[in-house]
Design a protein around this motif. Structure first.
Motif, short mmCIF file in Angstrom:
data_model
loop_
_atom_site.label_atom_id
_atom_site.label_comp_id
_atom_site.label_asym_id
_atom_site.label_seq_id
_atom_site.Cartn_x
_atom_site.Cartn_y
_atom_site.Cartn_z
N LEU A 300 0.67 -1.18 0.13
CA LEU A 300 0.11 -0.01 -0.17
C LEU A 300 0.91 1.26 -0.05
O LEU A 300 0.36 2.36 -0.29
CB LEU A 300 -0.78 -0.13 1.20
N GLU A 301 2.05 1.07 0.47
CA GLU A 301 2.98 2.33 0.07
C GLU A 301 3.39 2.65 -1.19
O GLU A 301 4.02 3.94 -1.46
CB GLU A 301 4.29 2.13 0.92
N ARG A 302 3.11 1.66 -2.02
CA ARG A 302 3.58 1.78 -3.58
C ARG A 302 2.46 2.92 -4.10
O ARG A 302 1.20 2.36 -4.22
CB ARG A 302 3.56 0.71 -4.42
N PRO A 303 2.67 3.89 -4.69
CA PRO A 303 1.66 4.73 -5.53
C PRO A 303 0.84 4.04 -6.51
O PRO A 303 -0.34 3.99 -6.68
CB PRO A 303 2.57 5.91 -6.01
N ILE A 304 1.39 3.14 -7.34
CA ILE A 304 0.71 2.41 -8.36
C ILE A 304 -0.36 1.55 -7.65
O ILE A 304 -1.38 1.32 -8.35
CB ILE A 304 1.65 1.44 -9.19
N THR A 305 0.01 0.84 -6.51
CA THR A 305 -1.06 0.18 -5.96
C THR A 305 -2.33 0.95 -5.13
O THR A 305 -3.35 0.63 -5.52
CB THR A 305 -0.52 -0.69 -4.38
N ARG A 306 -1.88 1.98 -4.81
CA ARG A 306 -3.15 2.91 -4.34
C ARG A 306 -3.82 3.48 -5.50
O ARG A 306 -5.00 3.57 -5.35
CB ARG A 306 -2.55 4.15 -3.39
N ARG A 307 -3.13 3.99 -6.45
CA ARG A 307 -3.91 4.26 -7.61
C ARG A 307 -4.98 3.15 -8.13
O ARG A 307 -5.93 3.48 -8.53
CB ARG A 307 -3.09 4.83 -8.83
N ALA A 308 -4.38 1.89 -8.42
CA ALA A 308 -5.14 0.75 -9.00
C ALA A 308 -6.43 0.48 -8.05
O ALA A 308 -7.33 0.35 -8.66
CB ALA A 308 -4.24 -0.40 -9.15
N LEU A 309 -6.26 0.63 -6.65
CA LEU A 309 -7.32 0.56 -5.90
C LEU A 309 -8.58 1.39 -6.10
O LEU A 309 -9.69 1.20 -5.52
CB LEU A 309 -6.83 0.60 -4.55
N LEU A 310 -8.27 2.66 -6.55
CA LEU A 310 -9.38 3.47 -6.93
C LEU A 310 -9.67 3.79 -7.94
O LEU A 310 -10.47 4.53 -8.55
CB LEU A 310 -8.79 4.78 -6.29
#
Length: 316
Positions: A300-310
């Protein structure tokens, strides 16, 4: 019969017993199995007869010099192999739990989180072959945080309320989601001049997602006091209601995006300001998270993960 109670099959079907039966099945004879196991053939025969008597079945056909498993014997050998796999799996799980992996991890997931991205994270997590059992809880609005504060979840994704207001929690921003006022093109409001006032909106039914938090301290989003409502249990159901013209209201822009692009929904401007929600992920403020929670927090610290989840959830 002398009245003696026969032994319980469960007492005889030990790992050692399955090892003996497996040796006979592989060797094809009692003599060969006895040599492999370093036993006297008569002792091996006695052990097998004990098991057969307890089960009241014949496990091996002894009509020739070979020992062929009967259908009952084949089934018992197959179940024995499965039980051994289960025991080995338990051993590995216990050993890994001893290294700091949690036995289970529950994640409360708000409806705004993209299912495809979440499943991809689960796939990556299971690729580690962790001993941790993973459970996902579907939550809505303040219920996402409530699951965490009540101890029913170890991690919450998509918290809309400010987690800092809850004691003993740590939180990080997940990102921002813009909400659009999206309605079916056949709905009466689609032809009303913009911007739409609250007095106009009050004349039409709103589709509302039920807050999953227990009790009365719940959160609503974009609902006007006194407005007629259709209450549904999820954002997917809310989207379906919007598409059918059953009501109006706000939808997360990523969820509505493909339907707006295809013309099945239209966005309307309101007199009130555009709504943007700041979402968080949160977890208990433990001294040291376990290996499973640490893995999720690292991803969850990775920006790509946070963007994908939204990004946009799956279509209705």
């Amino acid at each position: 019969m002398n009245g003696a109670r026969l032994p319980d099959p469960a007492d005889l079907l030990t790992p050692e017993a399955f090892r003996l039966l497996d040796a006979i099945g592989r060797a094809g004879s009692f003599a060969g199995a006895a040599r492999e196991l370093g036993l006297v053939p008569s002792a091996l025969t006695y052990r097998v007869r004990q098991i057969e008597d307890a089960l009241d079945v014949l496990l091996f056909d002894r009509s020739s010099r070979q020992a062929r498993a009967t259908p009952a014997g084949v089934e018992l050998l197959a179940q024995g192999a499965r039980l051994k796999q289960d025991v080995d799996a338990v051993v590995r799980r216990v050993q890994r739990v001893a290294t700091g992996w949690e036995p289970s991890l529950t994640i409360a997931v708000d409806g705004v989180i993209a299912p495809a991205a979440l499943m991809e994270l689960c796939q990556d997590f299971f690729a580690l072959d962790p001993p941790t059992r993973l459970r996902l809880r579907d939550e809505v609005l303040s219920g996402t945080l409530a699951a965490l504060t009540s101890g029913q979840a170890d991690l919450a994704l998509g918290v809309m309320l400010e987690p800092a207001n809850a004691a003993n929690l740590r939180a990080r921003p997940l990102g921002h989601v813009r909400f659009v006022y999206a309605i079916a093109p056949t709905h009466p409001l689609a032809s009303v001049p913009e911007p739409l006032s609250d007095s106009v909106l009050l004349q039409h039914r709103a589709v509302v997602v039920a807050d999953s938090a227990p009790g009365s301290a719940t959160l609503s989003f974009g609902l006007l006091a006194g407005q007629a409502t259709l209450t549904v249990a999820s954002l997917q159901a809310k989207l379906a209601a919007h598409l059918r013209g059953l009501g109006v209201g706000f939808l997360p822009e990523p969820l509505a995006r493909p339907w707006l692009a295809g013309g099945q929904l239209v966005e309307r401007r309101l007199e009130r300001s555009t709504r943007t929600a700041t979402l968080h992920y949160a977890w208990p403020a433990r001294t040291q998270p376990g290996q499973a929670l640490s893995w999720w927090l690292e991803r969850l610290e990775r920006p790509i993960t946070r963007r994908a989840l939204l990004q946009a959830p799956a279509n209705v």
